[in-house]
Motif scaffolding. Sequence first.
Motif, PDB file in Angstrom:
ATOM      1  N   ARG A 220       0.805  -1.219   0.000  1.00  0.00           N
ATOM      2  CA  ARG A 220       0.000   0.000   0.000  1.00  0.00           C
ATOM      3  C   ARG A 220       0.848   1.284   0.000  1.00  0.00           C
ATOM      4  NH1 ARG A 220      -2.447  -1.142   4.241  1.00  0.00           N
ATOM      5  NH2 ARG A 220      -1.231   0.108   5.709  1.00  0.00           N
ATOM      6  N   ASP A 221       1.946   1.292   0.776  1.00  0.00           N
ATOM      7  CA  ASP A 221       2.663   2.546   1.021  1.00  0.00           C
ATOM      8  C   ASP A 221       4.069   2.593   0.432  1.00  0.00           C
ATOM      9  OD1 ASP A 221       0.444   3.295   2.469  1.00  0.00           O
ATOM     10  OD2 ASP A 221       1.278   2.644   4.385  1.00  0.00           O
ATOM     11  N   ALA A 222       4.459   1.596  -0.357  1.00  0.00           N
ATOM     12  CA  ALA A 222       5.813   1.595  -0.923  1.00  0.00           C
ATOM     13  C   ALA A 222       6.021   2.808  -1.828  1.00  0.00           C
ATOM     14  CB  ALA A 222       6.053   0.312  -1.708  1.00  0.00           C
ATOM     15  N   PRO A 223       7.275   3.300  -1.944  1.00  0.00           N
ATOM     16  CA  PRO A 223       7.554   4.466  -2.802  1.00  0.00           C
ATOM     17  C   PRO A 223       7.235   4.189  -4.274  1.00  0.00           C
ATOM     18  CG  PRO A 223       9.359   4.046  -1.270  1.00  0.00           C
ATOM     19  CD  PRO A 223       8.447   2.863  -1.181  1.00  0.00           C
ATOM     20  N   GLU A 224       7.351   5.237  -5.087  1.00  0.00           N
ATOM     21  CA  GLU A 224       6.947   5.161  -6.491  1.00  0.00           C
ATOM     22  C   GLU A 224       7.788   4.192  -7.312  1.00  0.00           C
ATOM     23  OE1 GLU A 224       7.287   7.866  -4.684  1.00  0.00           O
ATOM     24  OE2 GLU A 224       5.163   8.431  -4.575  1.00  0.00           O
ATOM     25  N   TRP A 225       9.049   3.976  -6.915  1.00  0.00           N
ATOM     26  CA  TRP A 225       9.880   3.040  -7.682  1.00  0.00           C
ATOM     27  C   TRP A 225       9.399   1.599  -7.542  1.00  0.00           C
ATOM     28  CZ3 TRP A 225      11.762  -0.316  -4.131  1.00  0.00           C
ATOM     29  CH2 TRP A 225      12.007   0.155  -2.838  1.00  0.00           C
ATOM     30  N   PHE A 226       8.491   1.356  -6.608  1.00  0.00           N
ATOM     31  CA  PHE A 226       7.859   0.043  -6.452  1.00  0.00           C
ATOM     32  C   PHE A 226       6.669   0.009  -7.401  1.00  0.00           C
ATOM     33  CE2 PHE A 226       6.332  -3.631  -4.105  1.00  0.00           C
ATOM     34  CZ  PHE A 226       7.496  -4.154  -3.555  1.00  0.00           C
ATOM     35  N   ASP A 227       6.857  -0.528  -8.624  1.00  0.00           N
ATOM     36  CA  ASP A 227       5.845  -0.369  -9.672  1.00  0.00           C
ATOM     37  C   ASP A 227       4.660  -1.320  -9.493  1.00  0.00           C
ATOM     38  OD1 ASP A 227       6.597  -2.881 -10.646  1.00  0.00           O
ATOM     39  OD2 ASP A 227       8.003  -2.042 -12.086  1.00  0.00           O
ATOM     40  N   ILE A 228       3.711  -1.244 -10.424  1.00  0.00           N
ATOM     41  CA  ILE A 228       2.464  -1.995 -10.331  1.00  0.00           C
ATOM     42  C   ILE A 228       2.707  -3.498 -10.316  1.00  0.00           C
ATOM     43  CG2 ILE A 228       0.281  -2.502 -11.491  1.00  0.00           C
ATOM     44  CD1 ILE A 228       0.248   0.351 -12.488  1.00  0.00           C
ATOM     45  N   ASP A 229       3.613  -3.973 -11.166  1.00  0.00           N
ATOM     46  CA  ASP A 229       3.903  -5.411 -11.207  1.00  0.00           C
ATOM     47  C   ASP A 229       4.475  -5.907  -9.882  1.00  0.00           C
ATOM     48  OD1 ASP A 229       3.003  -5.597 -13.791  1.00  0.00           O
ATOM     49  OD2 ASP A 229       4.991  -5.328 -14.690  1.00  0.00           O
ATOM     50  N   ASP A 230       5.338  -5.080  -9.276  1.00  0.00           N
ATOM     51  CA  ASP A 230       5.912  -5.464  -7.986  1.00  0.00           C
ATOM     52  C   ASP A 230       4.831  -5.521  -6.904  1.00  0.00           C
ATOM     53  OD1 ASP A 230       8.372  -5.411  -9.282  1.00  0.00           O
ATOM     54  OD2 ASP A 230       8.743  -3.319  -8.732  1.00  0.00           O
ATOM     55  N   ARG A 231       3.919  -4.558  -6.933  1.00  0.00           N
ATOM     56  CA  ARG A 231       2.819  -4.562  -5.961  1.00  0.00           C
ATOM     57  C   ARG A 231       1.930  -5.780  -6.172  1.00  0.00           C
ATOM     58  NH1 ARG A 231       2.610   0.667  -3.608  1.00  0.00           N
ATOM     59  NH2 ARG A 231       3.858   2.164  -4.816  1.00  0.00           N
ATOM     60  N   ARG A 232       1.743  -6.160  -7.448  1.00  0.00           N
ATOM     61  CA  ARG A 232       0.921  -7.335  -7.739  1.00  0.00           C
ATOM     62  C   ARG A 232       1.591  -8.598  -7.176  1.00  0.00           C
ATOM     63  NH1 ARG A 232       0.936  -6.984 -12.865  1.00  0.00           N
ATOM     64  NH2 ARG A 232      -0.855  -5.598 -12.989  1.00  0.00           N
ATOM     65  N   GLU A 233       2.915  -8.680  -7.327  1.00  0.00           N
ATOM     66  CA  GLU A 233       3.636  -9.831  -6.771  1.00  0.00           C
ATOM     67  C   GLU A 233       3.535  -9.875  -5.249  1.00  0.00           C
ATOM     68  OE1 GLU A 233       5.109 -12.351  -8.292  1.00  0.00           O
ATOM     69  OE2 GLU A 233       4.477 -11.560 -10.239  1.00  0.00           O
ATOM     70  N   ILE A 234       3.647  -8.718  -4.627  1.00  0.00           N
ATOM     71  CA  ILE A 234       3.487  -8.667  -3.175  1.00  0.00           C
ATOM     72  C   ILE A 234       2.070  -9.091  -2.799  1.00  0.00           C
ATOM     73  CG2 ILE A 234       3.354  -7.139  -1.177  1.00  0.00           C
ATOM     74  CD1 ILE A 234       6.177  -7.749  -1.871  1.00  0.00           C
ATOM     75  N   GLY A 235       1.076  -8.657  -3.600  1.00  0.00           N
ATOM     76  CA  GLY A 235      -0.308  -9.058  -3.351  1.00  0.00           C
ATOM     77  C   GLY A 235      -0.486 -10.570  -3.420  1.00  0.00           C
ATOM     78  N   GLU A 236       0.193 -11.215  -4.377  1.00  0.00           N
ATOM     79  CA  GLU A 236       0.134 -12.679  -4.470  1.00  0.00           C
ATOM     80  C   GLU A 236       0.749 -13.326  -3.235  1.00  0.00           C
ATOM     81  OE1 GLU A 236      -1.250 -14.705  -6.686  1.00  0.00           O
ATOM     82  OE2 GLU A 236      -2.107 -12.977  -7.737  1.00  0.00           O
ATOM     83  N   SER A 237       1.844 -12.763  -2.762  1.00  0.00           N
ATOM     84  CA  SER A 237       2.483 -13.304  -1.553  1.00  0.00           C
ATOM     85  C   SER A 237       1.581 -13.112  -0.338  1.00  0.00           C
ATOM     86  CB  SER A 237       3.834 -12.614  -1.311  1.00  0.00           C
ATOM     87  OG  SER A 237       4.749 -12.919  -2.348  1.00  0.00           O
ATOM     88  N   ILE A 238       0.875 -11.978  -0.278  1.00  0.00           N
ATOM     89  CA  ILE A 238      -0.059 -11.737   0.828  1.00  0.00           C
ATOM     90  C   ILE A 238      -1.179 -12.774   0.806  1.00  0.00           C
ATOM     91  CG2 ILE A 238      -1.798 -10.131   1.719  1.00  0.00           C
ATOM     92  CD1 ILE A 238       0.020  -7.837   0.766  1.00  0.00           C
ATOM     93  N   ALA A 239      -1.731 -13.040  -0.396  1.00  0.00           N
ATOM     94  CA  ALA A 239      -2.799 -14.035  -0.514  1.00  0.00           C
ATOM     95  C   ALA A 239      -2.300 -15.424  -0.118  1.00  0.00           C
ATOM     96  CB  ALA A 239      -3.338 -14.051  -1.947  1.00  0.00           C
ATOM     97  N   ARG A 240      -1.077 -15.758  -0.543  1.00  0.00           N
ATOM     98  CA  ARG A 240      -0.513 -17.059  -0.190  1.00  0.00           C
ATOM     99  C   ARG A 240      -0.292 -17.156   1.329  1.00  0.00           C
ATOM    100  NH1 ARG A 240       3.591 -16.731  -3.101  1.00  0.00           N
ATOM    101  NH2 ARG A 240       2.719 -17.692  -4.965  1.00  0.00           N
ATOM    102  N   LEU A 241       0.198 -16.072   1.911  1.00  0.00           N
ATOM    103  CA  LEU A 241       0.419 -16.067   3.358  1.00  0.00           C
ATOM    104  C   LEU A 241      -0.902 -16.219   4.106  1.00  0.00           C
ATOM    105  CD1 LEU A 241       2.320 -15.751   5.745  1.00  0.00           C
ATOM    106  CD2 LEU A 241       2.139 -13.274   5.503  1.00  0.00           C
ATOM    107  N   GLN A 242      -1.968 -15.604   3.600  1.00  0.00           N
ATOM    108  CA  GLN A 242      -3.273 -15.742   4.241  1.00  0.00           C
ATOM    109  C   GLN A 242      -3.754 -17.191   4.184  1.00  0.00           C
ATOM    110  OE1 GLN A 242      -5.135 -13.318   5.993  1.00  0.00           O
ATOM    111  NE2 GLN A 242      -6.098 -15.265   6.559  1.00  0.00           N
TER     112      GLN A 242
END
Length: 334
Positions: A220-242
């Motif tokens: 949610r709060d990562a700086p701008e250099w953390f692009d959309i694809d990277d956020r999507r990958e983090i989202g997948e890791s969050i779902a897997r962790l859940q």
Amino acid sequence: MEQIETDATGGMDPLIFGRLLDGNGGSKPIGRTEVDNWKPSTPGEIMWLHLRRHAREVKPWLIEDLGISETTAELLVSDSTRPRALREGNALVATLRGINFNPDARPEDMISLQLWCDGVRLITLRKNPMQTPRDVLTMVDGGNGPRDAGGLIAEIVEQLVTRMNQTIVDMNAQIDELEAMDIEDNYERILPKITAIRRNCLALKRHMSPQHEALERISRDAPEWFDIDDRREIGESIARLQRYLDDIDISKESAVVLQDELRARSVASSEHATYMLTIVAGIFLPLGFLTGLMGINVGGMPGVNNPDAFWFVVAICATLLFVLLFLFKRWNWL
């Protein structure tokens, strides 16, 4: 166990490895003497340093040579390892945890990994050896690594989360094995294992729940250099962790059910033994009273001079025994 290198002064070398990522998935090594004044020589180049956070020189190096604020450096070398993430200007600071696969380690003995990144430089720090940074290092050295800093962080996060799955699978396999065992015959073996599984589940849940919150904060709060694809990958890791958190809850509940069944059978077995002892006492109490009465050593006892009196008493006891058994059976006590 990883070998501990020392520097020229005999102290512990804070640098475990350093790499320059070329932005195309590959990398090349970088030594400590090249780190302090490093600047990207080509667009997309990233410096990744993996450090020992307990080395004496780490904190001064972070502050004086790498330009990290004293407050942040204190956080990066701190022994406070609860998972969390925060944004500091254009930099991302996080503390994450991974499963401890070192020899003689238990699943709940998780290892912390601190990281700091400004989009051009990534610094990761650990105290105990971790396999995840080594796996990612193998990827970048093989030319198959991430292409930017956000992707590198996302890959590290994915490796940390994925490694948790094996521990959960092992616990579920243990529960299945215990459920297949004969509880009554293996009571002493099963109970300690169930207790260990419940303890592991609680410890993993305690560490992984804050990690879930930390990853959401990164997404949610990562700086701008953390692009959309990277956020999507983090989202997948969050779902897997859940999903893993849900699996831990299921494992814990399964262990609780098995433990309750074990205790219920133990209580039932004890109650049955007590019941049988009560029945036996109920049968032999009148027999004991009769034989005790006939054995008193006073004058006037009938049959003292009769040689058949003993067998007469035996017949009375046998008759009384059969009458008691008949009555207990009719009353459904047996």
